[in-house]
Scaffold this motif. Structure first.
Motif, PDB file in Angstrom:
ATOM      1  N   LEU A 177      -3.123  -0.361   7.121  1.00  0.00           N
ATOM      2  CA  LEU A 177      -3.898   0.308   6.396  1.00  0.00           C
ATOM      3  C   LEU A 177      -5.474   0.469   7.040  1.00  0.00           C
ATOM      4  O   LEU A 177      -6.062  -0.523   7.378  1.00  0.00           O
ATOM      5  CB  LEU A 177      -4.247  -0.159   5.017  1.00  0.00           C
ATOM      6  CG  LEU A 177      -5.082   0.557   4.059  1.00  0.00           C
ATOM      7  CD1 LEU A 177      -4.809   1.980   3.829  1.00  0.00           C
ATOM      8  CD2 LEU A 177      -5.368  -0.220   2.822  1.00  0.00           C
ATOM      9  N   GLN A 207      -6.527   6.685   2.110  1.00  0.00           N
ATOM     10  CA  GLN A 207      -5.943   6.695   3.205  1.00  0.00           C
ATOM     11  C   GLN A 207      -4.214   6.362   3.127  1.00  0.00           C
ATOM     12  O   GLN A 207      -3.671   6.415   4.120  1.00  0.00           O
ATOM     13  CB  GLN A 207      -6.714   5.962   4.525  1.00  0.00           C
ATOM     14  CG  GLN A 207      -7.992   6.582   4.400  1.00  0.00           C
ATOM     15  CD  GLN A 207      -8.401   6.295   6.064  1.00  0.00           C
ATOM     16  OE1 GLN A 207      -8.147   7.116   6.824  1.00  0.00           O
ATOM     17  NE2 GLN A 207      -9.425   5.281   6.058  1.00  0.00           N
ATOM     18  N   GLN A 239      -2.744   4.248  -2.943  1.00  0.00           N
ATOM     19  CA  GLN A 239      -3.077   2.911  -3.732  1.00  0.00           C
ATOM     20  C   GLN A 239      -2.838   1.745  -2.862  1.00  0.00           C
ATOM     21  O   GLN A 239      -2.311   1.665  -1.909  1.00  0.00           O
ATOM     22  CB  GLN A 239      -2.360   2.660  -5.074  1.00  0.00           C
ATOM     23  CG  GLN A 239      -2.400   3.764  -6.069  1.00  0.00           C
ATOM     24  CD  GLN A 239      -1.842   3.301  -7.441  1.00  0.00           C
ATOM     25  OE1 GLN A 239      -0.590   3.580  -7.327  1.00  0.00           O
ATOM     26  NE2 GLN A 239      -2.179   2.979  -8.449  1.00  0.00           N
ATOM     27  N   LYS A 240      -3.513   0.676  -3.049  1.00  0.00           N
ATOM     28  CA  LYS A 240      -3.293  -0.726  -2.736  1.00  0.00           C
ATOM     29  C   LYS A 240      -3.285  -1.891  -3.624  1.00  0.00           C
ATOM     30  O   LYS A 240      -4.164  -1.617  -4.472  1.00  0.00           O
ATOM     31  CB  LYS A 240      -4.634  -0.960  -1.385  1.00  0.00           C
ATOM     32  CG  LYS A 240      -5.827  -0.845  -1.835  1.00  0.00           C
ATOM     33  CD  LYS A 240      -6.875  -1.101  -0.927  1.00  0.00           C
ATOM     34  CE  LYS A 240      -8.278  -1.070  -1.618  1.00  0.00           C
ATOM     35  NZ  LYS A 240      -9.280  -0.944  -0.245  1.00  0.00           N
ATOM     36  N   LEU A 276      -9.478   0.766   7.654  1.00  0.00           N
ATOM     37  CA  LEU A 276     -10.303   1.040   6.473  1.00  0.00           C
ATOM     38  C   LEU A 276     -11.570   1.140   7.205  1.00  0.00           C
ATOM     39  O   LEU A 276     -12.571   0.350   6.816  1.00  0.00           O
ATOM     40  CB  LEU A 276     -10.196  -0.504   5.822  1.00  0.00           C
ATOM     41  CG  LEU A 276      -8.917  -0.677   5.092  1.00  0.00           C
ATOM     42  CD1 LEU A 276      -8.672  -2.366   4.648  1.00  0.00           C
ATOM     43  CD2 LEU A 276      -9.250   0.069   3.782  1.00  0.00           C
ATOM     44  N   SER A 284       0.759  -1.184  -0.085  1.00  0.00           N
ATOM     45  CA  SER A 284       0.033  -0.093  -0.048  1.00  0.00           C
ATOM     46  C   SER A 284       0.847   1.262   0.144  1.00  0.00           C
ATOM     47  O   SER A 284       1.899   1.345   0.608  1.00  0.00           O
ATOM     48  CB  SER A 284      -0.680  -0.020   1.072  1.00  0.00           C
ATOM     49  OG  SER A 284      -0.145   0.065   2.402  1.00  0.00           O
ATOM     50  N   GLU A 330      -6.541   3.964  -3.010  1.00  0.00           N
ATOM     51  CA  GLU A 330      -6.867   3.821  -1.712  1.00  0.00           C
ATOM     52  C   GLU A 330      -6.495   5.238  -0.753  1.00  0.00           C
ATOM     53  O   GLU A 330      -5.316   5.462  -0.772  1.00  0.00           O
ATOM     54  CB  GLU A 330      -6.036   2.922  -0.950  1.00  0.00           C
ATOM     55  CG  GLU A 330      -6.287   2.759   0.589  1.00  0.00           C
ATOM     56  CD  GLU A 330      -7.747   2.846   1.014  1.00  0.00           C
ATOM     57  OE1 GLU A 330      -8.033   4.049   1.738  1.00  0.00           O
ATOM     58  OE2 GLU A 330      -8.643   2.001   0.468  1.00  0.00           O
ATOM     59  N   GLU A 336      -3.613  -5.889  -3.801  1.00  0.00           N
ATOM     60  CA  GLU A 336      -4.356  -6.833  -3.158  1.00  0.00           C
ATOM     61  C   GLU A 336      -4.557  -8.253  -4.084  1.00  0.00           C
ATOM     62  O   GLU A 336      -4.575  -8.001  -5.307  1.00  0.00           O
ATOM     63  CB  GLU A 336      -5.791  -6.370  -2.725  1.00  0.00           C
ATOM     64  CG  GLU A 336      -5.910  -5.298  -1.799  1.00  0.00           C
ATOM     65  CD  GLU A 336      -7.196  -4.758  -1.929  1.00  0.00           C
ATOM     66  OE1 GLU A 336      -7.924  -5.006  -0.589  1.00  0.00           O
ATOM     67  OE2 GLU A 336      -7.507  -4.135  -2.786  1.00  0.00           O
ATOM     68  N   ARG A 358      -5.804  -0.750  -6.729  1.00  0.00           N
ATOM     69  CA  ARG A 358      -6.885   0.087  -6.670  1.00  0.00           C
ATOM     70  C   ARG A 358      -6.628   1.300  -5.845  1.00  0.00           C
ATOM     71  O   ARG A 358      -5.654   1.364  -4.950  1.00  0.00           O
ATOM     72  CB  ARG A 358      -8.009  -0.524  -6.000  1.00  0.00           C
ATOM     73  CG  ARG A 358      -8.761  -1.741  -6.573  1.00  0.00           C
ATOM     74  CD  ARG A 358     -10.018  -2.276  -5.789  1.00  0.00           C
ATOM     75  NE  ARG A 358      -9.745  -2.751  -4.473  1.00  0.00           N
ATOM     76  CZ  ARG A 358     -10.570  -3.189  -3.703  1.00  0.00           C
ATOM     77  NH1 ARG A 358     -11.985  -2.728  -3.777  1.00  0.00           N
ATOM     78  NH2 ARG A 358     -10.215  -3.750  -2.576  1.00  0.00           N
ATOM     79  N   HIS A 415     -14.960  -1.173  -6.621  1.00  0.00           N
ATOM     80  CA  HIS A 415     -15.240  -2.172  -5.494  1.00  0.00           C
ATOM     81  C   HIS A 415     -15.304  -3.669  -6.355  1.00  0.00           C
ATOM     82  O   HIS A 415     -15.592  -3.682  -7.428  1.00  0.00           O
ATOM     83  CB  HIS A 415     -16.546  -2.010  -4.876  1.00  0.00           C
ATOM     84  CG  HIS A 415     -16.564  -0.700  -3.888  1.00  0.00           C
ATOM     85  ND1 HIS A 415     -15.653  -0.513  -2.883  1.00  0.00           N
ATOM     86  CD2 HIS A 415     -17.560   0.333  -4.089  1.00  0.00           C
ATOM     87  CE1 HIS A 415     -15.774   0.746  -2.489  1.00  0.00           C
ATOM     88  NE2 HIS A 415     -17.144   1.303  -2.942  1.00  0.00           N
TER      89      HIS A 415
END
Length: 297
Positions: free
Chosen positions: A287, A40, A24-25, A289, A20, A38, A27, A36, A104
């Protein structure tokens, strides 16, 4: 006052937060790796951009005209939809995942700890309550509903978006479950009607968005409507055998807000837990969430 707590999904064979950073992250869901946005993840990535590009089967690109939407850049081997399993602590669930225009994929892995909590609470009360009643509001694709149903509860699943209800039905079938009650309705309207009818539930789960629309255009704004909705939920919760869970994903909402609301609306609650939902990436960056509050008899 209970201490603020961090809850994570634990070890899950079909999910991994690889890295992360830089908003972005990266996964892994089953056999596929996704990149994707992100908001935060304000720190730096641990892996290089080239490594992210090498690993990702699908990368979300925001639409410049409508930043809430976008599309996915995929490699030829990427399947859409695809499926993942969750097998922990008595739960054996299967989910369909898909690449949506809102970034999502139909699953929030940080919720896995709450699924286990739901399963354990229902199992614990089953000797006192033959078939606990559980209400899942803003229920999306049904992870919490499936966990409750697999533990033996009579589940009412409420969401305002009909295609999401259809997705949740598919997940029920893939998980070899049945008899969930599906309700396509505005959550506030449904809860008020249940209060008037004098109904009670042993478990209530809320996952409200920051903003939303009901099937008839009803407007939902978290800051404006949450307080009244929680008051109605307090009227619906069984007085003897119960659990309650709420999650908030809105940026800027502290778990202290939930602690204040719960204390004012529910009073002194048994076994309270509150804090942050988080997932640690493989480089040990945690992270955040969302925030949660939960309690049980």
């Amino acid at each position: 006052m209970t201490d603020i707590k961090l809850i994570t999904p634990g070890q899950w064979a079909d999910y991994e937060l690889i890295d992360s950073g830089n908003f972005q992250k990266l996964e892994r869901f089953g056999e596929f790796v996704l990149s994707r946005p992100e908001p935060q993840a304000i720190w730096d990535k641990s892996l290089s951009d080239a490594e992210w590009e090498r690993q990702a089967h699908a990368t979300f690109r925001r639409d410049r005209q409508s930043p809430e939407r976008g599309d996915w850049q995929t490699v030829p081997t990427m399947r859409d939809p695809w499926y993942v399993s969750f097998n922990q602590g008595g739960l054996h669930l299967k989910f369909k995942l898909a690449l949506t225009t809102f970034k999502h994929v139909g699953l929030f892995p940080e919720q896995a700890n709450n699924w286990q909590y739901i399963h354990d609470r229902i199992t614990a009360m089953s000797t006192e309550v033959s078939r606990p009643k559980v209400l899942n509001l803003f229920a999306y694709t049904g992870g919490a509903s499936l966990a409750a149903r697999q533990a033996g509860a009579a589940v009412t699943h409420v969401d305002a978006v009909k295609p999401v209800i259809s997705w949740a039905r598919e997940n029920m079938d893939y998980s070899e479950l049945d008899n969930i009650r599906w309700v396509v309705e505005d959550a506030v309207k449904f809860v008020r009607r249940e209060v008037r009818r004098g109904n009670r539930y042993n478990g209530i789960i809320l996952d409200p968005p920051a903003y939303g629309r009901g099937p008839d255009g009803e407007k939902w704004v978290l800051e404006e409507h949450l307080n009244d909705l929680l008051k109605s939920c307090a009227d619906l919760l069984d007085r003897t055998d119960f659990f309650f869970i709420i999650n908030l994903y809105s940026l800027g909402f502290s778990s202290l807000i939930l602690d204040n609301l719960m204390g004012q609306i529910f009073g002194t609650v048994p076994n309270p837990e509150w804090g942050e939902l988080c997932v640690a990436d493989s480089h040990q960056k945690r992270l955040p969430l969302g925030v949660f509050y939960r309690f049980s008899s």
